[in-house]
Design a protein around this motif. Structure first.
Motif, PDB file in Angstrom:
ATOM      1  N   ALA A  45       0.833  -1.204   0.000  1.00 58.16           N
ATOM      2  CA  ALA A  45       0.000   0.000   0.000  1.00 58.16           C
ATOM      3  C   ALA A  45       0.867   1.254   0.000  1.00 58.16           C
ATOM      4  O   ALA A  45       0.553   2.249  -0.668  1.00 58.16           O
ATOM      5  CB  ALA A  45      -0.939  -0.012   1.214  1.00 58.16           C
ATOM      6  N   GLU A  46       1.972   1.208   0.726  1.00 59.15           N
ATOM      7  CA  GLU A  46       2.866   2.361   0.788  1.00 59.15           C
ATOM      8  C   GLU A  46       3.510   2.643  -0.572  1.00 59.15           C
ATOM      9  O   GLU A  46       3.603   3.800  -1.000  1.00 59.15           O
ATOM     10  CB  GLU A  46       3.948   2.114   1.832  1.00 59.15           C
ATOM     11  N   LYS A  47       3.932   1.574  -1.252  1.00 57.20           N
ATOM     12  CA  LYS A  47       4.545   1.745  -2.571  1.00 57.20           C
ATOM     13  C   LYS A  47       3.516   2.219  -3.606  1.00 57.20           C
ATOM     14  O   LYS A  47       3.821   3.044  -4.466  1.00 57.20           O
ATOM     15  CB  LYS A  47       5.192   0.439  -3.017  1.00 57.20           C
ATOM     16  N   LYS A  48       2.300   1.701  -3.509  1.00 56.15           N
ATOM     17  CA  LYS A  48       1.257   2.158  -4.432  1.00 56.15           C
ATOM     18  C   LYS A  48       0.950   3.638  -4.221  1.00 56.15           C
ATOM     19  O   LYS A  48       0.726   4.379  -5.179  1.00 56.15           O
ATOM     20  CB  LYS A  48      -0.012   1.319  -4.261  1.00 56.15           C
ATOM     21  N   LYS A  49       0.945   4.054  -2.976  1.00 56.48           N
ATOM     22  CA  LYS A  49       0.717   5.462  -2.679  1.00 56.48           C
ATOM     23  C   LYS A  49       1.828   6.320  -3.272  1.00 56.48           C
ATOM     24  O   LYS A  49       1.569   7.387  -3.849  1.00 56.48           O
ATOM     25  CB  LYS A  49       0.635   5.676  -1.164  1.00 56.48           C
ATOM     26  N   TYR A  50       3.053   5.856  -3.162  1.00 52.18           N
ATOM     27  CA  TYR A  50       4.193   6.584  -3.718  1.00 52.18           C
ATOM     28  C   TYR A  50       4.059   6.723  -5.241  1.00 52.18           C
ATOM     29  O   TYR A  50       4.232   7.807  -5.797  1.00 52.18           O
ATOM     30  CB  TYR A  50       5.481   5.842  -3.355  1.00 52.18           C
ATOM     31  N   VAL A  51       3.736   5.614  -5.904  1.00 52.44           N
ATOM     32  CA  VAL A  51       3.579   5.647  -7.361  1.00 52.44           C
ATOM     33  C   VAL A  51       2.393   6.516  -7.745  1.00 52.44           C
ATOM     34  O   VAL A  51       2.451   7.295  -8.710  1.00 52.44           O
ATOM     35  CB  VAL A  51       3.414   4.215  -7.913  1.00 52.44           C
ATOM     36  N   ARG A  52       1.287   6.389  -6.996  1.00 54.17           N
ATOM     37  CA  ARG A  52       0.086   7.180  -7.278  1.00 54.17           C
ATOM     38  C   ARG A  52       0.392   8.670  -7.227  1.00 54.17           C
ATOM     39  O   ARG A  52      -0.051   9.436  -8.092  1.00 54.17           O
ATOM     40  CB  ARG A  52      -1.000   6.805  -6.265  1.00 54.17           C
ATOM     41  N   GLU A  53       1.144   9.076  -6.248  1.00 51.84           N
ATOM     42  CA  GLU A  53       1.472  10.493  -6.121  1.00 51.84           C
ATOM     43  C   GLU A  53       2.327  10.977  -7.285  1.00 51.84           C
ATOM     44  O   GLU A  53       2.189  12.115  -7.745  1.00 51.84           O
ATOM     45  CB  GLU A  53       2.182  10.740  -4.788  1.00 51.84           C
ATOM     46  N   LYS A  54       3.191  10.102  -7.806  1.00 46.51           N
ATOM     47  CA  LYS A  54       3.997  10.476  -8.972  1.00 46.51           C
ATOM     48  C   LYS A  54       3.120  10.656 -10.204  1.00 46.51           C
ATOM     49  O   LYS A  54       3.349  11.547 -11.029  1.00 46.51           O
ATOM     50  CB  LYS A  54       5.074   9.419  -9.237  1.00 46.51           C
ATOM     51  N   PHE A  55       2.116   9.801 -10.361  1.00 48.09           N
ATOM     52  CA  PHE A  55       1.186   9.936 -11.482  1.00 48.09           C
ATOM     53  C   PHE A  55       0.326  11.194 -11.342  1.00 48.09           C
ATOM     54  O   PHE A  55      -0.012  11.841 -12.334  1.00 48.09           O
ATOM     55  CB  PHE A  55       0.274   8.718 -11.583  1.00 48.09           C
TER      56      PHE A  55
END
Length: 206
Positions: A45-55
Protein backbone atom coordinates in the motif's frame (compact mmCIF):
# COMPACT_ATOMS: atom_id res chain seq x y z
CA UNK A 1 2.51 -19.45 -24.79
CA UNK A 2 -0.37 -17.29 -26.00
CA UNK A 3 -3.29 -17.08 -23.60
CA UNK A 4 -3.82 -19.37 -20.67
CA UNK A 5 -7.03 -17.72 -19.47
CA UNK A 6 -9.86 -15.44 -20.49
CA UNK A 7 -9.39 -12.33 -18.37
CA UNK A 8 -6.93 -9.47 -18.66
CA UNK A 9 -3.27 -10.31 -17.98
CA UNK A 10 -3.87 -14.00 -18.57
CA UNK A 11 -1.91 -13.97 -21.80
CA UNK A 12 1.50 -13.04 -23.17
CA UNK A 13 0.31 -10.10 -25.26
CA UNK A 14 -0.94 -8.10 -22.28
CA UNK A 15 2.44 -8.58 -20.59
CA UNK A 16 4.27 -7.54 -23.76
CA UNK A 17 2.23 -4.33 -23.93
CA UNK A 18 2.89 -3.64 -20.25
CA UNK A 19 6.59 -4.04 -20.87
CA UNK A 20 6.50 -1.65 -23.86
CA UNK A 21 4.15 0.88 -22.30
CA UNK A 22 6.69 3.27 -20.78
CA UNK A 23 8.36 3.74 -24.14
CA UNK A 24 4.99 3.89 -25.93
CA UNK A 25 3.75 6.79 -23.80
CA UNK A 26 7.09 8.61 -23.82
CA UNK A 27 8.09 8.15 -20.18
CA UNK A 28 11.74 9.16 -20.12
CA UNK A 29 12.00 9.36 -16.34
CA UNK A 30 13.60 6.49 -14.43
CA UNK A 31 10.87 4.96 -12.27
CA UNK A 32 11.57 2.66 -9.36
CA UNK A 33 8.89 0.20 -10.50
CA UNK A 34 7.96 -1.00 -13.98
CA UNK A 35 4.42 -0.87 -15.31
CA UNK A 36 4.25 -4.65 -14.97
CA UNK A 37 5.20 -4.44 -11.29
CA UNK A 38 2.47 -1.87 -10.69
CA UNK A 39 -0.19 -4.22 -12.07
CA UNK A 40 1.08 -7.71 -11.42
CA UNK A 41 3.28 -7.97 -8.32
CA UNK A 42 1.04 -6.58 -5.64
CA UNK A 43 3.04 -3.58 -4.50
CA UNK A 44 2.51 -2.70 -0.86
CA UNK A 45 0.00 0.00 0.00
CA UNK A 46 2.87 2.36 0.79
CA UNK A 47 4.55 1.74 -2.57
CA UNK A 48 1.26 2.16 -4.43
CA UNK A 49 0.72 5.46 -2.68
CA UNK A 50 4.19 6.58 -3.72
CA UNK A 51 3.58 5.65 -7.36
CA UNK A 52 0.09 7.18 -7.28
CA UNK A 53 1.47 10.49 -6.12
CA UNK A 54 4.00 10.48 -8.97
CA UNK A 55 1.19 9.94 -11.48
CA UNK A 56 -0.98 12.60 -9.88
CA UNK A 57 1.58 15.38 -9.54
CA UNK A 58 0.99 18.06 -12.18
CA UNK A 59 -1.62 15.74 -13.73
CA UNK A 60 1.14 13.56 -15.15
CA UNK A 61 -1.33 10.72 -15.74
CA UNK A 62 -3.31 13.00 -18.08
CA UNK A 63 -0.12 13.73 -20.01
CA UNK A 64 0.50 10.02 -20.47
CA UNK A 65 -3.09 9.53 -21.61
CA UNK A 66 -2.68 12.30 -24.18
CA UNK A 67 0.52 10.68 -25.48
CA UNK A 68 -1.17 7.29 -25.67
CA UNK A 69 -4.31 8.62 -27.36
CA UNK A 70 -2.16 10.28 -30.03
CA UNK A 71 -0.96 6.80 -31.06
CA UNK A 72 -4.32 5.04 -31.16
CA UNK A 73 -4.16 4.84 -34.96
CA UNK A 74 -1.22 2.46 -34.65
CA UNK A 75 -1.53 -1.34 -34.42
CA UNK A 76 -3.09 -2.15 -31.02
CA UNK A 77 -2.91 1.56 -30.14
CA UNK A 78 -6.40 1.60 -28.62
CA UNK A 79 -5.67 -1.46 -26.52
CA UNK A 80 -2.45 0.22 -25.30
CA UNK A 81 -4.58 3.07 -23.94
CA UNK A 82 -6.71 0.49 -22.14
CA UNK A 83 -3.57 -1.09 -20.67
CA UNK A 84 -2.48 2.36 -19.45
CA UNK A 85 -5.88 2.72 -17.79
CA UNK A 86 -5.36 -0.55 -15.91
CA UNK A 87 -1.96 0.64 -14.67
CA UNK A 88 -3.43 3.85 -13.27
CA UNK A 89 -6.37 2.03 -11.71
CA UNK A 90 -4.01 -0.56 -10.21
CA UNK A 91 -2.37 2.09 -8.03
CA UNK A 92 -5.49 4.24 -7.59
CA UNK A 93 -4.13 7.18 -9.58
CA UNK A 94 -6.42 10.01 -10.61
CA UNK A 95 -8.12 9.59 -13.99
CA UNK A 96 -10.11 12.51 -15.35
CA UNK A 97 -13.80 12.02 -16.17
CA UNK A 98 -12.98 12.70 -19.81
CA UNK A 99 -10.41 9.91 -19.89
CA UNK A 100 -12.77 7.57 -18.05
CA UNK A 101 -15.36 8.15 -20.78
CA UNK A 102 -12.71 7.55 -23.40
CA UNK A 103 -11.67 4.25 -21.81
CA UNK A 104 -15.28 3.10 -21.76
CA UNK A 105 -15.64 4.05 -25.43
CA UNK A 106 -12.49 2.15 -26.35
CA UNK A 107 -13.72 -0.96 -24.54
CA UNK A 108 -16.54 -1.10 -27.10
CA UNK A 109 -14.22 -0.53 -30.05
CA UNK A 110 -11.37 -2.93 -29.33
CA UNK A 111 -11.75 -6.44 -30.73
CA UNK A 112 -13.38 -8.83 -28.29
CA UNK A 113 -13.68 -12.59 -28.71
CA UNK A 114 -16.25 -14.52 -26.65
CA UNK A 115 -13.81 -17.35 -25.95
CA UNK A 116 -11.21 -19.47 -27.69
CA UNK A 117 -10.13 -18.34 -31.14
CA UNK A 118 -7.10 -18.93 -33.33
CA UNK A 119 -3.98 -17.03 -32.21
CA UNK A 120 -3.92 -15.01 -35.43
CA UNK A 121 -7.26 -13.43 -34.48
CA UNK A 122 -6.85 -13.37 -30.71
CA UNK A 123 -6.07 -9.68 -30.22
CA UNK A 124 -7.63 -7.32 -27.72
CA UNK A 125 -10.07 -8.71 -25.18
CA UNK A 126 -11.75 -11.94 -24.52
CA UNK A 127 -15.26 -11.28 -23.22
CA UNK A 128 -14.52 -11.98 -19.51
CA UNK A 129 -11.56 -9.58 -19.76
CA UNK A 130 -13.68 -6.81 -21.18
CA UNK A 131 -16.30 -7.40 -18.47
CA UNK A 132 -13.49 -7.25 -15.89
CA UNK A 133 -12.24 -3.95 -17.33
CA UNK A 134 -15.71 -2.35 -17.49
CA UNK A 135 -16.42 -3.40 -13.89
CA UNK A 136 -13.12 -1.78 -12.87
CA UNK A 137 -14.28 1.46 -14.51
CA UNK A 138 -17.65 1.22 -12.77
CA UNK A 139 -16.02 0.81 -9.36
CA UNK A 140 -13.11 3.19 -9.87
CA UNK A 141 -12.36 5.54 -7.00
CA UNK A 142 -9.35 7.87 -6.96
CA UNK A 143 -6.95 6.75 -4.26
CA UNK A 144 -8.33 3.20 -4.14
CA UNK A 145 -6.15 0.68 -6.02
CA UNK A 146 -7.85 -1.96 -8.17
CA UNK A 147 -6.39 -5.46 -8.12
CA UNK A 148 -6.66 -6.98 -11.60
CA UNK A 149 -5.43 -10.31 -10.22
CA UNK A 150 -8.56 -10.75 -8.09
CA UNK A 151 -11.04 -13.35 -9.33
CA UNK A 152 -13.75 -11.69 -11.38
CA UNK A 153 -17.10 -12.83 -12.73
CA UNK A 154 -16.88 -14.04 -16.33
CA UNK A 155 -20.24 -12.40 -17.07
CA UNK A 156 -20.40 -9.06 -15.23
CA UNK A 157 -16.72 -8.63 -14.37
CA UNK A 158 -17.26 -7.81 -10.69
CA UNK A 159 -14.98 -9.14 -7.97
CA UNK A 160 -15.82 -10.44 -4.53
CA UNK A 161 -14.81 -7.06 -3.12
CA UNK A 162 -17.36 -5.39 -5.40
CA UNK A 163 -20.22 -7.69 -4.42
CA UNK A 164 -19.27 -8.50 -0.82
CA UNK A 165 -19.54 -12.21 -1.63
CA UNK A 166 -16.96 -14.79 -2.70
CA UNK A 167 -16.74 -15.91 -6.33
CA UNK A 168 -17.66 -19.51 -7.18
CA UNK A 169 -16.28 -21.71 -9.93
CA UNK A 170 -18.25 -23.55 -12.62
CA UNK A 171 -18.65 -27.03 -11.20
CA UNK A 172 -18.16 -28.77 -14.54
CA UNK A 173 -15.21 -27.11 -16.28
CA UNK A 174 -13.50 -25.61 -13.20
CA UNK A 175 -12.44 -22.65 -15.36
CA UNK A 176 -15.16 -19.97 -15.29
CA UNK A 177 -15.94 -17.90 -12.20
CA UNK A 178 -19.20 -16.17 -11.26
CA UNK A 179 -20.53 -13.90 -8.56
CA UNK A 180 -24.00 -15.48 -8.50
CA UNK A 181 -26.26 -17.96 -10.29
CA UNK A 182 -27.88 -15.22 -12.39
CA UNK A 183 -24.51 -14.35 -13.92
CA UNK A 184 -23.76 -18.03 -14.49
CA UNK A 185 -27.06 -18.46 -16.34
CA UNK A 186 -26.48 -15.25 -18.31
CA UNK A 187 -23.07 -16.45 -19.43
CA UNK A 188 -24.18 -19.96 -20.35
CA UNK A 189 -24.94 -19.23 -24.02
CA UNK A 190 -21.31 -18.13 -24.44
CA UNK A 191 -19.79 -20.67 -22.10
CA UNK A 192 -21.61 -23.87 -23.06
CA UNK A 193 -19.45 -24.60 -26.12
CA UNK A 194 -16.34 -24.54 -23.92
CA UNK A 195 -17.72 -26.12 -20.76
CA UNK A 196 -16.15 -29.55 -20.41
CA UNK A 197 -14.55 -31.39 -17.49
CA UNK A 198 -10.82 -30.85 -16.98
CA UNK A 199 -8.80 -33.27 -19.10
CA UNK A 200 -11.52 -33.70 -21.72
CA UNK A 201 -11.22 -30.35 -23.46
CA UNK A 202 -8.50 -29.40 -25.93
CA UNK A 203 -6.98 -25.99 -25.21
CA UNK A 204 -10.39 -24.42 -24.65
CA UNK A 205 -9.14 -22.02 -22.00
CA UNK A 206 -5.96 -20.99 -23.81
Amino acid sequence: MGRWGHRMFEGDRDFDLLGDLQQHVGMKEKWEYSMAEMVMTGLSAEKKKYVREKFDVDNYGDTLFANCKAKEGEWEGKYCTIILGTVLMSVGARISSQNMKHLRKLAGEVQCNPGFTLCLFDDGFRAPGRAQFLAALDHYQPGKPRNFLDLSCFYCGKTGEDTGNPMFKCGKCKVSWYCDKDCQRGHWKYHKSECAPPGSRWMLNV
